[in-house]
Design a protein around this motif. Sequence first.
Motif, mmCIF file in Angstrom:
data_model
loop_
_atom_site.group_PDB
_atom_site.id
_atom_site.type_symbol
_atom_site.label_atom_id
_atom_site.label_comp_id
_atom_site.label_asym_id
_atom_site.label_seq_id
_atom_site.Cartn_x
_atom_site.Cartn_y
_atom_site.Cartn_z
ATOM 1 N N GLN A 259 0.836 -1.197 0.000
ATOM 2 C CA GLN A 259 0.000 0.000 0.000
ATOM 3 C C GLN A 259 0.875 1.253 0.000
ATOM 4 O OE1 GLN A 259 -3.717 -1.535 2.659
ATOM 5 N NE2 GLN A 259 -1.699 -1.715 3.575
ATOM 6 N N SER A 260 1.501 1.486 -1.125
ATOM 7 C CA SER A 260 2.414 2.618 -1.256
ATOM 8 C C SER A 260 2.365 3.124 -2.681
ATOM 9 C CB SER A 260 3.842 2.201 -0.895
ATOM 10 O OG SER A 260 4.755 3.239 -1.186
ATOM 11 N N CYS A 261 2.304 4.444 -2.831
ATOM 12 C CA CYS A 261 2.296 5.036 -4.173
ATOM 13 C C CYS A 261 3.584 4.721 -4.917
ATOM 14 C CB CYS A 261 2.106 6.544 -4.087
ATOM 15 S SG CYS A 261 0.508 7.055 -3.420
ATOM 16 N N ILE A 262 4.704 4.626 -4.190
ATOM 17 C CA ILE A 262 5.995 4.409 -4.840
ATOM 18 C C ILE A 262 6.432 2.954 -4.787
ATOM 19 C CG2 ILE A 262 6.866 6.753 -4.599
ATOM 20 C CD1 ILE A 262 8.370 5.829 -2.085
ATOM 21 N N ALA A 263 5.514 2.038 -4.453
ATOM 22 C CA ALA A 263 5.846 0.624 -4.515
ATOM 23 C C ALA A 263 6.110 0.217 -5.953
ATOM 24 C CB ALA A 263 4.703 -0.211 -3.939
ATOM 25 N N ALA A 264 7.045 -0.706 -6.154
ATOM 26 C CA ALA A 264 7.241 -1.284 -7.487
ATOM 27 C C ALA A 264 5.988 -2.076 -7.840
ATOM 28 C CB ALA A 264 8.465 -2.191 -7.484
ATOM 29 N N LYS A 265 5.410 -1.791 -8.984
ATOM 30 C CA LYS A 265 4.152 -2.451 -9.348
ATOM 31 C C LYS A 265 4.246 -3.209 -10.663
ATOM 32 C CE LYS A 265 1.290 0.824 -6.746
ATOM 33 N NZ LYS A 265 2.156 1.950 -6.412
ATOM 34 N N ARG A 266 4.989 -2.660 -11.626
ATOM 35 C CA ARG A 266 5.114 -3.318 -12.928
ATOM 36 C C ARG A 266 6.580 -3.743 -13.126
ATOM 37 N NH1 ARG A 266 4.280 0.245 -17.071
ATOM 38 N NH2 ARG A 266 4.831 1.962 -15.664
ATOM 39 N N PHE A 267 6.810 -5.050 -13.105
ATOM 40 C CA PHE A 267 8.157 -5.599 -13.228
ATOM 41 C C PHE A 267 8.419 -5.920 -14.696
ATOM 42 C CE2 PHE A 267 7.122 -5.844 -8.865
ATOM 43 C CZ PHE A 267 8.313 -5.824 -8.161
ATOM 44 N N ILE A 268 9.314 -5.153 -15.287
ATOM 45 C CA ILE A 268 9.587 -5.229 -16.724
ATOM 46 C C ILE A 268 10.964 -5.875 -16.892
ATOM 47 C CG2 ILE A 268 9.861 -3.867 -18.821
ATOM 48 C CD1 ILE A 268 8.097 -1.700 -17.319
ATOM 49 N N VAL A 269 10.991 -7.109 -17.394
ATOM 50 C CA VAL A 269 12.194 -7.940 -17.320
ATOM 51 C C VAL A 269 12.658 -8.350 -18.720
ATOM 52 C CG1 VAL A 269 13.222 -9.979 -16.260
ATOM 53 C CG2 VAL A 269 11.303 -8.818 -15.120
ATOM 54 N N HIS A 270 13.947 -8.178 -18.975
ATOM 55 C CA HIS A 270 14.540 -8.574 -20.255
ATOM 56 C C HIS A 270 14.413 -10.076 -20.448
ATOM 57 C CE1 HIS A 270 17.551 -9.168 -23.416
ATOM 58 N NE2 HIS A 270 17.508 -7.860 -23.639
ATOM 59 N N THR A 271 14.136 -10.470 -21.674
ATOM 60 C CA THR A 271 13.873 -11.881 -21.967
ATOM 61 C C THR A 271 15.028 -12.803 -21.598
ATOM 62 O OG1 THR A 271 13.079 -13.374 -23.707
ATOM 63 C CG2 THR A 271 14.695 -11.694 -24.366
ATOM 64 N N ASP A 272 16.272 -12.301 -21.674
ATOM 65 C CA ASP A 272 17.432 -13.148 -21.368
ATOM 66 C C ASP A 272 17.475 -13.581 -19.908
ATOM 67 O OD1 ASP A 272 18.147 -12.846 -23.983
ATOM 68 O OD2 ASP A 272 19.922 -11.592 -23.618
ATOM 69 N N VAL A 273 16.858 -12.802 -19.024
ATOM 70 C CA VAL A 273 16.895 -13.132 -17.599
ATOM 71 C C VAL A 273 15.498 -13.327 -17.032
ATOM 72 C CG1 VAL A 273 19.113 -11.983 -17.205
ATOM 73 C CG2 VAL A 273 16.983 -10.680 -16.985
ATOM 74 N N TYR A 274 14.486 -13.314 -17.905
ATOM 75 C CA TYR A 274 13.093 -13.361 -17.446
ATOM 76 C C TYR A 274 12.806 -14.606 -16.615
ATOM 77 C CZ TYR A 274 7.991 -13.472 -17.602
ATOM 78 O OH TYR A 274 6.662 -13.545 -17.250
ATOM 79 N N ASP A 275 13.114 -15.780 -17.135
ATOM 80 C CA ASP A 275 12.775 -17.016 -16.419
ATOM 81 C C ASP A 275 13.483 -17.097 -15.072
ATOM 82 O OD1 ASP A 275 11.093 -17.841 -18.438
ATOM 83 O OD2 ASP A 275 12.613 -19.067 -19.440
ATOM 84 N N ALA A 276 14.766 -16.742 -15.062
ATOM 85 C CA ALA A 276 15.527 -16.800 -13.808
ATOM 86 C C ALA A 276 14.959 -15.824 -12.793
ATOM 87 C CB ALA A 276 16.998 -16.499 -14.076
ATOM 88 N N PHE A 277 14.634 -14.605 -13.260
ATOM 89 C CA PHE A 277 14.082 -13.609 -12.336
ATOM 90 C C PHE A 277 12.741 -14.062 -11.791
ATOM 91 C CE2 PHE A 277 11.316 -10.059 -11.369
ATOM 92 C CZ PHE A 277 12.103 -9.304 -10.519
#
Length: 453
Positions: A259-277
Amino acid sequence: MDVVNPATGETVETYETDSSAEVEAKLDRATDAFETWRDRPLREREELLARAGEVLRENKHEYAETMTEEMGKPISQSIGEVEKCAWVCDHYAEHASAYLEPDGHPSPPGTRVKTVYDPLGPVLAVMPWNFPLWQVFRFAAPYLVAGNVGLLKHASNVPGSALAIEEVFREAGFPEGVFQTLLIPSSAVEDVLVDHRVRAATLTGSGPAGRAVASTAGDNLKKTVLELGGSDPFVVLDDADIEAAVETGTWARNLNGGQSCIAAKRFIVHTDVYDAFVDRFVSEVEALVVGDPTDEDTDVGPQARAGLMTELHEQVEASVEAGATVLTGGEPLDGDGAFYPPTVLADVPEGCPADTEETFGPVASVYEVDDEAAAIEKANDTEFGLGASVWTEDRHRGEAIARRIDAGCVYVNELVKSDPRVPFGGIKESGYGRELSEPGIKEFVNRKTVWVN
């Protein structure tokens, strides 16, 4: 005003709202207090603010327990919030004199020209429930030390916190009327704002609330600062330290129950590391302890109100119906209290609530992108512009991307946070104006030119 403990659903306290006569009296007291407070030497105002920091530290457990009972923040986070409030008092007690030092200007021989920074008067602050103390001290510390006086209209579910803040300033020795709490409903805000005794207003809250305050203030030519919602991107590039990004991202999304305006909400991940992340991220999220907010081992407490949890779940359900995949969480927890589990959504379709709206709770949306350009495009694909976080081992690359993201603040290899030492605020639908640091203390002053022949 009924205080309902969101962890149990029980009503724990009831507060009487201020009558019209009581509000009138408080406005008169604020006006009277300003006339003497503005002339108080700045060094004395700094000393009183430093004392407010001491009061906060001396009573931090008491104030923390009030916050946790009223809105469900885990007790360890409540204690941290009180300590942060003391820090902002320390900061302005130490630096206000430097921030408000008159600025000289070129002038003809034999003359002196400078800009001085005079206070405006009573400032109305309309504040939210999610950080019941910090949101208030973020405005109060700089504005009061600058010579203004404060009128707080806090969220209706945290009246105990509002009165505790008033107590802090009273115990620190601030004169009567310099800081007062108005226990009034939102419907009464407009009447206070249009009153000639109120000279400016600041609001932290929703877009509709911000528009209403800005419209009324604009009609009456009163200065405003607005800190509104956010849908902050958390960009993970192909050369990021995945372990660090996962650890910080988990906290950045779920701190304060999400419940924070500055919380990370949209995680945008490069395909090379997507699965691991994503694999590690889901594991870290599932390891968070959800439960009794009075237990120091709890990571995520209840949502602040049952209705807020219902709204959050409706956003999740609509997103899933549109095609999003639930990787973990996604259903309210059984039992008493407004508990919603940390949730991760993948395959989030464009235009669904989890993509376009602010999810004000522990729900993370994860996106896979092919390259840096696509990551920047997705980061900026929002009506909001509060904060952003970029993860890369190349600091120069991170700084270059930060300059291309439309937000009020961008942190590289760090979560977005408010810090007394740096300006804080947003653009676009996230509001305008700045809090904290030197720009924050100068938002509500008269930048007066003084020319002496």
